[in-house]
Motif scaffolding. Structure first.
Motif, mmCIF file in Angstrom:
data_model
loop_
_atom_site.group_PDB
_atom_site.id
_atom_site.type_symbol
_atom_site.label_atom_id
_atom_site.label_comp_id
_atom_site.label_asym_id
_atom_site.label_seq_id
_atom_site.Cartn_x
_atom_site.Cartn_y
_atom_site.Cartn_z
ATOM 1 N N ARG A 92 64.911 -53.138 9.019
ATOM 2 C CA ARG A 92 66.334 -53.080 9.366
ATOM 3 C C ARG A 92 66.536 -53.762 10.726
ATOM 4 O O ARG A 92 65.610 -53.847 11.532
ATOM 5 N N PRO A 93 67.739 -54.244 10.985
ATOM 6 C CA PRO A 93 68.011 -54.815 12.304
ATOM 7 C C PRO A 93 67.957 -53.736 13.383
ATOM 8 O O PRO A 93 68.413 -52.611 13.171
ATOM 9 N N LEU A 94 67.394 -54.080 14.524
ATOM 10 C CA LEU A 94 67.416 -53.216 15.703
ATOM 11 C C LEU A 94 67.893 -54.049 16.887
ATOM 12 O O LEU A 94 67.563 -55.227 16.996
ATOM 13 N N PRO A 95 68.665 -53.469 17.790
ATOM 14 C CA PRO A 95 69.240 -54.260 18.884
ATOM 15 C C PRO A 95 68.254 -54.534 20.011
ATOM 16 O O PRO A 95 67.483 -53.660 20.410
ATOM 17 N N ASN A 96 68.297 -55.759 20.498
ATOM 18 C CA ASN A 96 67.561 -56.121 21.720
ATOM 19 C C ASN A 96 68.428 -55.946 22.950
ATOM 20 O O ASN A 96 67.948 -55.555 24.004
ATOM 21 N N LEU A 97 69.711 -56.277 22.788
ATOM 22 C CA LEU A 97 70.622 -56.396 23.932
ATOM 23 C C LEU A 97 71.839 -55.507 23.756
ATOM 24 O O LEU A 97 72.435 -55.466 22.676
ATOM 25 N N TRP A 115 75.681 -48.121 14.859
ATOM 26 C CA TRP A 115 74.868 -49.326 14.698
ATOM 27 C C TRP A 115 74.506 -49.540 13.229
ATOM 28 O O TRP A 115 74.608 -50.650 12.703
ATOM 29 N N ASP A 116 74.101 -48.469 12.557
ATOM 30 C CA ASP A 116 73.729 -48.576 11.146
ATOM 31 C C ASP A 116 74.935 -49.016 10.309
ATOM 32 O O ASP A 116 74.822 -49.878 9.429
ATOM 33 N N LYS A 117 76.094 -48.441 10.583
ATOM 34 C CA LYS A 117 77.311 -48.804 9.861
ATOM 35 C C LYS A 117 77.666 -50.273 10.103
ATOM 36 O O LYS A 117 78.036 -51.002 9.167
ATOM 37 N N MET A 118 77.546 -50.712 11.347
ATOM 38 C CA MET A 118 77.899 -52.095 11.695
ATOM 39 C C MET A 118 76.952 -53.082 11.017
ATOM 40 O O MET A 118 77.395 -54.083 10.441
ATOM 41 N N THR A 119 75.656 -52.818 11.060
ATOM 42 C CA THR A 119 74.698 -53.745 10.446
ATOM 43 C C THR A 119 74.850 -53.775 8.930
ATOM 44 O O THR A 119 74.668 -54.816 8.298
ATOM 45 N N ARG A 120 75.184 -52.631 8.324
ATOM 46 C CA ARG A 120 75.396 -52.615 6.871
ATOM 47 C C ARG A 120 76.623 -53.440 6.489
ATOM 48 O O ARG A 120 76.601 -54.171 5.490
ATOM 49 N N GLN A 121 77.672 -53.340 7.273
ATOM 50 C CA GLN A 121 78.900 -54.063 6.948
ATOM 51 C C GLN A 121 78.776 -55.552 7.231
ATOM 52 O O GLN A 121 79.346 -56.387 6.521
ATOM 53 N N LEU A 122 78.020 -55.894 8.268
ATOM 54 C CA LEU A 122 77.845 -57.303 8.599
ATOM 55 C C LEU A 122 76.751 -57.948 7.751
ATOM 56 O O LEU A 122 76.611 -59.169 7.745
#
Length: 367
Positions: free
Chosen positions: A69-74, A343-350
């Protein structure tokens, strides 16, 4: 002899890995300075190489694979909605006149930062408003675990001369000072604050003296590039010994939101950006000049692409979470939900297919 050969091969491989990685991400692999701890710095936007925060970014990369899954760096955090300037291109100006919202308290801000670091964030930058106008910025910066995250701020420079030493003492590693012209007259007019240019230059000198990595952040449009103003800003940076010049191309957001000429359907159709990226190569090859970091390069297919919402997020002073500070679509409020859930909601929608390769989302033409 065999041992020395093996070590030399390992050394060469490590050097190639670093240089090729930086070249891909930044468009250059020039070390812009060494910190007092001896860590090489390639860009203010990255943790210094071999630092604890850099190690944390490497760990986070592994967990992206493990968790699939995507994880944020910044994380870009708007510390305050207060500012003493009225910049012509401000992307936050709509909120400056909205006094119905209550900014996050100090404790809420600290909790947001803890949650960001729990998600694996290795770089935290503070924007505004003007971050140094927050009355408790020292306390907030000191609360960050510097083993996990490299910390820097964007500032207009008005208060920097008096704050530089305290910024360093609070664990901040770097500053970007906003300069959009090489002369006081033009810069102050663009920023709507007489005397700001001179204050910014005083701040740059103080920040260098305080052992901060110092950059100039500028907003350039096609006219500013073709007229040579970008070259003038780079020369100004060289003269004053700054370490980096970060170049944002003007975008149709904030006070420029009706500038249709700044939008493009695809990054590759905006040819002056290609020309600018090619133009700055000569500076990045010259050790006498600061590193030149072109935002449009990193949001293109040549580098990361736009990672808003897949590797990066922005939080407004009121706790609203967005893909980035130019793309103000709100996916949640940290006062109402945990950050990891937003974050999970945003990455799923994007989508989980990675970053947007057509360039910055904020520049896409509106239907």
């Amino acid at each position: 002899m065999a041992k020395r050969i093996r070590l030399k091969v390992l050394e060469n491989y490590t050097k190639s890995l670093t240089e090729l990685g930086m070249q891909r991400y930044l468009g250059h692999h020039k070390v812009i300075r060494f910190t007092s701890e001896g860590y090489p710095v390639y860009s203010i936007s990255l943790p210094p190489l071999l630092s604890p925060a850099y190690a944390n970014s490497e760990i986070n990369s592994k967990y992206r694979v493990i968790q699939n899954r995507p994880l944020p760096n910044l994380a870009s955090i708007a510390l305050t909605d207060v500012c003493n300037a009225k910049c012509e291109h401000c992307s936050f100006f709509n909120s400056l006149d909205d006094k119905t919202k209550e900014p996050l308290s100090v404790e809420e801000m600290k909790d947001l930062l803890r949650q960001s670091q729990d998600l694996g964030v290795s770089v935290i930058d503070f924007v505004g408003g003007e971050p140094l106008m927050h009355p408790h910025w020292r306390e907030i910066f000191e609360s960050i675990d510097k083993r996990k995250s490299h910390v820097f701020i964007f500032t207009n420079g008005w208060f920097l001369a008096g704050a530089a030493a305290d910024l360093r003492a609070s664990g901040v590693g770097a500053v970007y000072v906003s300069l959009d012209a090489s002369t006081a007259e033009l810069h102050d007019r663009k920023r709507g604050l007489p005397g700001l240019f001179d204050k910014a230059m005083e701040g740059i000198a103080a920040a260098k003296k305080a052992d901060l990595t110092v950059g100039i952040s500028c907003c350039i449009d096609e006219e500013g590039f073709s007229s040579g103003e970008l070259d003038n800003i780079i020369e100004l940076g060289r003269k004053h010994g700054v370490h980096e010049v970060l170049v944002f191309d003007a975008m149709p957001v904030g006070r420029f939101q009706k500038r249709d000429d700044l939008a493009s359907e695809k990054w590759s159709q905006t040819t002056w950006l290609d020309q600018m990226m090619e133009h700055v190569r000569k500076y990045n090859k010259d050790e006498n000049y600061p590193g030149i970091y072109i935002y449009a390069y990193t949001t293109s297919y040549l580098s990361n692409g736009c990672t808003g919402g897949t590797g990066y997020f922005y939080v407004s002073p009121y706790g609203e979470v967005c893909p980035c500070d130019f793309h103000h679509i709100k996916y949640g409020d940290v006062r109402e939900e945990k950050l990891y859930m937003i974050w999970d909601k945003m990455t799923r929608q994007l989508g989980r297919n990675g970053s947007n390769w057509t360039g910055c989302w904020a520049k896409q033409k509106k239907e």
